[in-house]
Motif scaffolding. Structure first.
Motif, PDB file in Angstrom:
ATOM      1  N   ILE A 166       1.445  -1.180  -0.217  1.00 48.58           N
ATOM      2  CA  ILE A 166      -0.178  -0.154   0.049  1.00 48.58           C
ATOM      3  C   ILE A 166       1.197   1.192  -0.125  1.00 48.58           C
ATOM      4  CG2 ILE A 166      -2.217   1.455   1.112  1.00 48.58           C
ATOM      5  CD1 ILE A 166      -2.350  -1.480   2.790  1.00 48.58           C
ATOM      6  N   ILE A 167       0.612   2.624  -0.953  1.00 50.50           N
ATOM      7  CA  ILE A 167       2.145   2.958  -1.092  1.00 50.50           C
ATOM      8  C   ILE A 167       1.168   4.617  -1.353  1.00 50.50           C
ATOM      9  CG2 ILE A 167       3.527   4.074  -2.755  1.00 50.50           C
ATOM     10  CD1 ILE A 167       4.227   1.525  -2.243  1.00 50.50           C
ATOM     11  N   PRO A 168       1.156   5.491   0.478  1.00 56.70           N
ATOM     12  CA  PRO A 168      -0.051   6.554   0.079  1.00 56.70           C
ATOM     13  C   PRO A 168       1.339   7.458  -1.399  1.00 56.70           C
ATOM     14  CG  PRO A 168       1.046   5.619   2.086  1.00 56.70           C
ATOM     15  CD  PRO A 168       1.517   4.871   1.236  1.00 56.70           C
ATOM     16  N   THR A 169       0.758   8.467  -2.301  1.00 57.72           N
ATOM     17  CA  THR A 169       0.903   9.354  -2.571  1.00 57.72           C
ATOM     18  C   THR A 169       1.330  10.730  -1.700  1.00 57.72           C
ATOM     19  OG1 THR A 169      -0.776  10.006  -3.472  1.00 57.72           O
ATOM     20  CG2 THR A 169      -0.537   8.752  -4.194  1.00 57.72           C
ATOM     21  N   VAL A 170       0.649  10.773  -0.221  1.00 64.26           N
ATOM     22  CA  VAL A 170       1.188  11.790   0.254  1.00 64.26           C
ATOM     23  C   VAL A 170       0.852  11.843   1.736  1.00 64.26           C
ATOM     24  CG1 VAL A 170      -1.727  12.731   0.073  1.00 64.26           C
ATOM     25  CG2 VAL A 170       0.436  14.384   0.950  1.00 64.26           C
ATOM     26  N   GLY A 171       1.419  12.291   3.130  1.00 63.57           N
ATOM     27  CA  GLY A 171       1.220  11.911   4.545  1.00 63.57           C
ATOM     28  C   GLY A 171       0.301  12.029   5.091  1.00 63.57           C
ATOM     29  N   ALA A 181      -3.631   4.464   5.600  1.00 71.48           N
ATOM     30  CA  ALA A 181      -2.694   3.619   4.278  1.00 71.48           C
ATOM     31  C   ALA A 181      -2.550   2.262   5.398  1.00 71.48           C
ATOM     32  CB  ALA A 181      -1.718   3.746   4.221  1.00 71.48           C
ATOM     33  N   SER A 182      -2.338   2.638   6.952  1.00 74.77           N
ATOM     34  CA  SER A 182      -2.169   1.911   7.823  1.00 74.77           C
ATOM     35  C   SER A 182      -3.148   1.236   8.721  1.00 74.77           C
ATOM     36  CB  SER A 182      -1.367   3.556   9.367  1.00 74.77           C
ATOM     37  OG  SER A 182       0.010   3.210   8.536  1.00 74.77           O
ATOM     38  N   ALA A 183      -4.226   2.062   7.844  1.00 73.90           N
ATOM     39  CA  ALA A 183      -6.000   1.334   8.988  1.00 73.90           C
ATOM     40  C   ALA A 183      -5.771   0.107   8.290  1.00 73.90           C
ATOM     41  CB  ALA A 183      -6.507   2.509   8.683  1.00 73.90           C
ATOM     42  N   ILE A 184      -5.562   0.430   6.508  1.00 71.28           N
ATOM     43  CA  ILE A 184      -6.080  -0.768   5.166  1.00 71.28           C
ATOM     44  C   ILE A 184      -5.492  -1.461   6.001  1.00 71.28           C
ATOM     45  CG2 ILE A 184      -5.783  -0.869   3.056  1.00 71.28           C
ATOM     46  CD1 ILE A 184      -7.297   2.178   2.719  1.00 71.28           C
ATOM     47  N   GLU A 185      -3.857  -1.387   6.138  1.00 74.02           N
ATOM     48  CA  GLU A 185      -3.117  -2.737   6.432  1.00 74.02           C
ATOM     49  C   GLU A 185      -3.264  -3.567   7.286  1.00 74.02           C
ATOM     50  OE1 GLU A 185       1.983  -2.193   6.953  1.00 74.02           O
ATOM     51  OE2 GLU A 185       0.578  -2.274   8.673  1.00 74.02           O
ATOM     52  N   ALA A 224       2.639 -11.060   2.664  1.00 74.31           N
ATOM     53  CA  ALA A 224       2.679 -10.317   3.585  1.00 74.31           C
ATOM     54  C   ALA A 224       1.756  -8.837   3.150  1.00 74.31           C
ATOM     55  CB  ALA A 224       4.077  -9.276   4.095  1.00 74.31           C
ATOM     56  N   ILE A 225       1.010  -8.045   3.764  1.00 70.50           N
ATOM     57  CA  ILE A 225       0.352  -6.679   3.359  1.00 70.50           C
ATOM     58  C   ILE A 225       0.993  -5.791   3.932  1.00 70.50           C
ATOM     59  CG2 ILE A 225      -1.869  -5.913   2.934  1.00 70.50           C
ATOM     60  CD1 ILE A 225      -3.070  -8.207   3.208  1.00 70.50           C
ATOM     61  N   ALA A 226       1.550  -4.566   3.226  1.00 74.02           N
ATOM     62  CA  ALA A 226       2.524  -4.181   4.525  1.00 74.02           C
ATOM     63  C   ALA A 226       1.979  -2.928   3.702  1.00 74.02           C
ATOM     64  CB  ALA A 226       3.492  -4.183   4.160  1.00 74.02           C
ATOM     65  N   ALA A 227       1.946  -1.619   4.571  1.00 78.10           N
ATOM     66  CA  ALA A 227       1.420   0.513   4.033  1.00 78.10           C
ATOM     67  C   ALA A 227       3.574   0.866   4.052  1.00 78.10           C
ATOM     68  CB  ALA A 227       0.720   0.819   4.940  1.00 78.10           C
ATOM     69  N   PHE A 228       3.224   1.773   3.520  1.00 76.01           N
ATOM     70  CA  PHE A 228       4.650   2.459   3.270  1.00 76.01           C
ATOM     71  C   PHE A 228       4.391   3.731   3.996  1.00 76.01           C
ATOM     72  CE2 PHE A 228       6.002  -1.078   1.625  1.00 76.01           C
ATOM     73  CZ  PHE A 228       6.620  -2.234   1.884  1.00 76.01           C
ATOM     74  N   ILE A 233     -12.396   3.749   3.087  1.00 81.86           N
ATOM     75  CA  ILE A 233     -11.113   2.133   3.763  1.00 81.86           C
ATOM     76  C   ILE A 233     -11.881   0.943   3.052  1.00 81.86           C
ATOM     77  CG2 ILE A 233     -11.340   0.584   5.636  1.00 81.86           C
ATOM     78  CD1 ILE A 233     -10.297   3.502   7.213  1.00 81.86           C
ATOM     79  N   SER A 234     -13.258   0.638   3.005  1.00 80.18           N
ATOM     80  CA  SER A 234     -14.389  -0.188   2.722  1.00 80.18           C
ATOM     81  C   SER A 234     -13.468  -0.564   1.331  1.00 80.18           C
ATOM     82  CB  SER A 234     -15.377   0.270   2.882  1.00 80.18           C
ATOM     83  OG  SER A 234     -16.080  -0.613   2.518  1.00 80.18           O
ATOM     84  N   ASP A 235     -13.359   0.940   0.618  1.00 76.87           N
ATOM     85  CA  ASP A 235     -13.332   0.261  -0.275  1.00 76.87           C
ATOM     86  C   ASP A 235     -11.615   0.187  -1.075  1.00 76.87           C
ATOM     87  OD1 ASP A 235     -15.695   1.814  -1.384  1.00 76.87           O
ATOM     88  OD2 ASP A 235     -14.901   3.167  -2.128  1.00 76.87           O
ATOM     89  N   ALA A 236     -10.347   0.916  -0.261  1.00 75.18           N
ATOM     90  CA  ALA A 236      -9.325  -0.266  -0.022  1.00 75.18           C
ATOM     91  C   ALA A 236      -9.465  -0.878  -0.242  1.00 75.18           C
ATOM     92  CB  ALA A 236      -8.521   0.873   0.993  1.00 75.18           C
ATOM     93  N   LEU A 237     -10.114  -2.237   1.394  1.00 77.71           N
ATOM     94  CA  LEU A 237     -10.119  -3.394   0.791  1.00 77.71           C
ATOM     95  C   LEU A 237     -10.738  -4.806   0.065  1.00 77.71           C
ATOM     96  CD1 LEU A 237     -11.094  -3.167   4.889  1.00 77.71           C
ATOM     97  CD2 LEU A 237      -8.929  -3.808   3.958  1.00 77.71           C
TER      98      LEU A 237
END
Length: 493
Positions: A126-131, A137-141, A154-158, A229-233
């Motif tokens: 999971i790559i955020p484009t912006v802080g 992103a962390s919640a989605i992870e 693994a499923i990982a956010a950065f 979050i729902s859409d991301a999952l």
């Protein structure tokens, strides 16, 4: 157990491989020396009387000059020696022929991607484009962990703090590094999470990503979603379904790319861990593989050793620019080019930047330099490459991953728990660290002090890297750590 070492016949100092007490008698080159002071492990002692301003020779090269007279058997460190380096230098190319004989082919169990690239992990990133969307992103992870299974490892956010309010090179760096990670073959699937109003928004970032597989890379703009979050999952489930069928298969080591970095060093780093990584690099390159050496400021003082191994004049000129551009970066911010190493480095026995650099460059082995990369530039040439990035551990390790490294080898005498976007192998320079920090350290080069020779140790490291490339988790992966950091150089609006 060997208690001290004179690294090169021309050296004027020896290094204590274990703590040595004042009054200890040591015999070097048929000369008996009585130590005048306690010498900590990894620290240096004089093998001859040195006058004020005299070069201190270690690794067969000057690592500084004395600030005062030093007697034979005395401790020599920051209190009585200093750097001898200046600012910008003029370099001349003296080509040193370097050739590695081809070795027998080796294979690891990796993932062959649809575009032909090779990965050593099958993860969803999971790559955020912006802080601004880091917490999302962390919640989605966190919510997506239940989808891990089968070949999905693994499923990982950065998270990172950038992507907006940046100018010039900073903005370009962010976009390039994010694009590099999106394209990295260790990720079987990627969700790019944007906010919608940022400078480095998804539409802009696509220009840096280039062509991509729409099944492998999904995009979500949070401001355009009723429930991001729902859409991301839902999108991550699609990515899992796409990447899940991937299976490991035998792949030649000629397709393996390994990054090399050191940090939190000590006086043994340039004697045990870094030479072992250098010998590993030669073993991989002799099989057609690729290594990348970075942290340019820790080449200062040893840069000519790399320049003269450049395969041609063009690479030599690129290496000169690599070095001088970083020196100009320091001076443009009013900083001293040749600042002493960190407190931890000095505590471990490293006295000057030349001392650190001569040990640091041991990781390059003996292969010719075949590529010189800008920050964020993907590797193109097989063999040894030099990469422009600072010494900061997280920034440099992320840069190695962004340039294509499947795995990062990180040598240390002090220890660190951090990770990077790819498996990060922690290699201790001393056995005490390995014994103390078993949850951090993956491989111990302190064994060299205890009698294991360099050839044996480098082959053991090669076998371990093959195991990691084939799926064995390193300690930071077992802890669930995934880190990244982007190089910031300029103004934030």
């Amino acid at each position: 157990m060997q208690k001290f070492i004179k690294i090169h016949p021309a050296d004027k100092v020896a290094v204590a491989l274990c703590p040595l007490k004042a009054g200890t008698e040591v015999s070097i080159d048929n000369k008996n020396i009585i130590l005048q002071e306690d010498i900590p492990q990894g620290h240096k002692f004089a093998l001859t009387d040195l006058s004020e301003g005299e070069p201190v020779i270690k690794y067969g090269s000057q690592i500084g000059i004395t600030k005062e007279p030093v007697k034979t058997g005395c401790w020599i460190h920051v209190h009585n020696m200093k750097t001898a380096l200046g600012d910008l230098l003029t370099y001349t190319y003296h080509k040193q022929d370097s050739h590695l004989a081809p070795a027998e082919e080796r294979f690891f169990q990796g993932y062959r991607r649809a575009d032909g690239k090779v990965g050593v992990r099958n993860e969803i990133w999971i790559i955020p484009t912006v802080g601004c969307v880091n917490n999302v992103a962390s919640a989605i992870e966190k919510k997506a962990q239940s989808l891990i299974g089968g070949s999905i490892e693994a499923i990982a956010a950065f998270p990172h703090p950038y992507g907006c309010s940046q100018m010039g090179d900073d903005q370009e760096n962010t976009r390039q590094i994010l694009a590099d990670l999106i394209n990295h073959p260790n990720a079987g699937g990627v969700l790019v999470l944007g906010l919608g109003c940022e400078n480095s928004n998804i539409d802009v970032l696509k220009q840096y990503i280039g062509s991509y597989d729409e099944k492998r890379v999904k995009f979500l703009v949070a401001q355009e979603s009723d429930d991001e979050i729902s859409d991301a999952l839902k999108l991550i489930k699609e990515l899992v379904d796409y990447a899940g069928p991937a299976k490991r298969e035998p792949i030649s080591c000629s397709e393996l790319i390994i990054g090399m970095k050191c940090g939190g060093s000590d006086g043994l780093s340039g004697i045990t861990a870094n030479p072992t990584v250098g010998a590993f690099s030669d073993l991989l390159i002799s099989r057609g593989g690729t290594t990348i050496l970075t942290e340019v400021p820790e080449m200062f003082g040893a840069e000519t050793l790399l320049m003269n191994r450049c395969e041609n004049q063009e690479l030599f000129e690129k290496t000169v620019s690599l070095i001088n551009d970083f020196k100009n970066y320091f001076t443009s911010h009013g900083q001293t080019i040749y600042e002493n190493p960190s407190p931890g480095n000095k505590k471990g026995g490293i006295s000057t930047l030349e001392d650190k650099s001569m040990g640091c460059t041991q990781k390059s082995g003996s292969a010719p330099v075949r590529g010189v990369l800008s920050y964020g530039e993907p590797v193109k040439e097989k063999g040894l490459n030099l990469l422009s990035a600072p010494g900061n551990d997280l920034v440099a390790s992320t840069a190695l991953a962004a340039s294509g490294a499947h795995i990062v080898l990180f040598t240390t005498g002090r220890g660190t728990p951090f990770a990077s976007p790819v498996p990060t192998v922690k290699i201790s320079s001393n056995s005490a660290l390995y014994a103390k920090k078993g949850g951090w350290i993956d491989f111990n080069c302190g064994a060299m002090v205890e009698g294991t020779d360099l050839e044996t140790l480098s082959n053991q490291l090669f076998d371990y890297v093959i195991a990691v490339a084939s799926g064995e988790e390193v300690k930071s992966e077992k802890a669930g750590f995934h880190d990244m950091a982007i190089f910031k150089q300029g103004v934030t609006l």
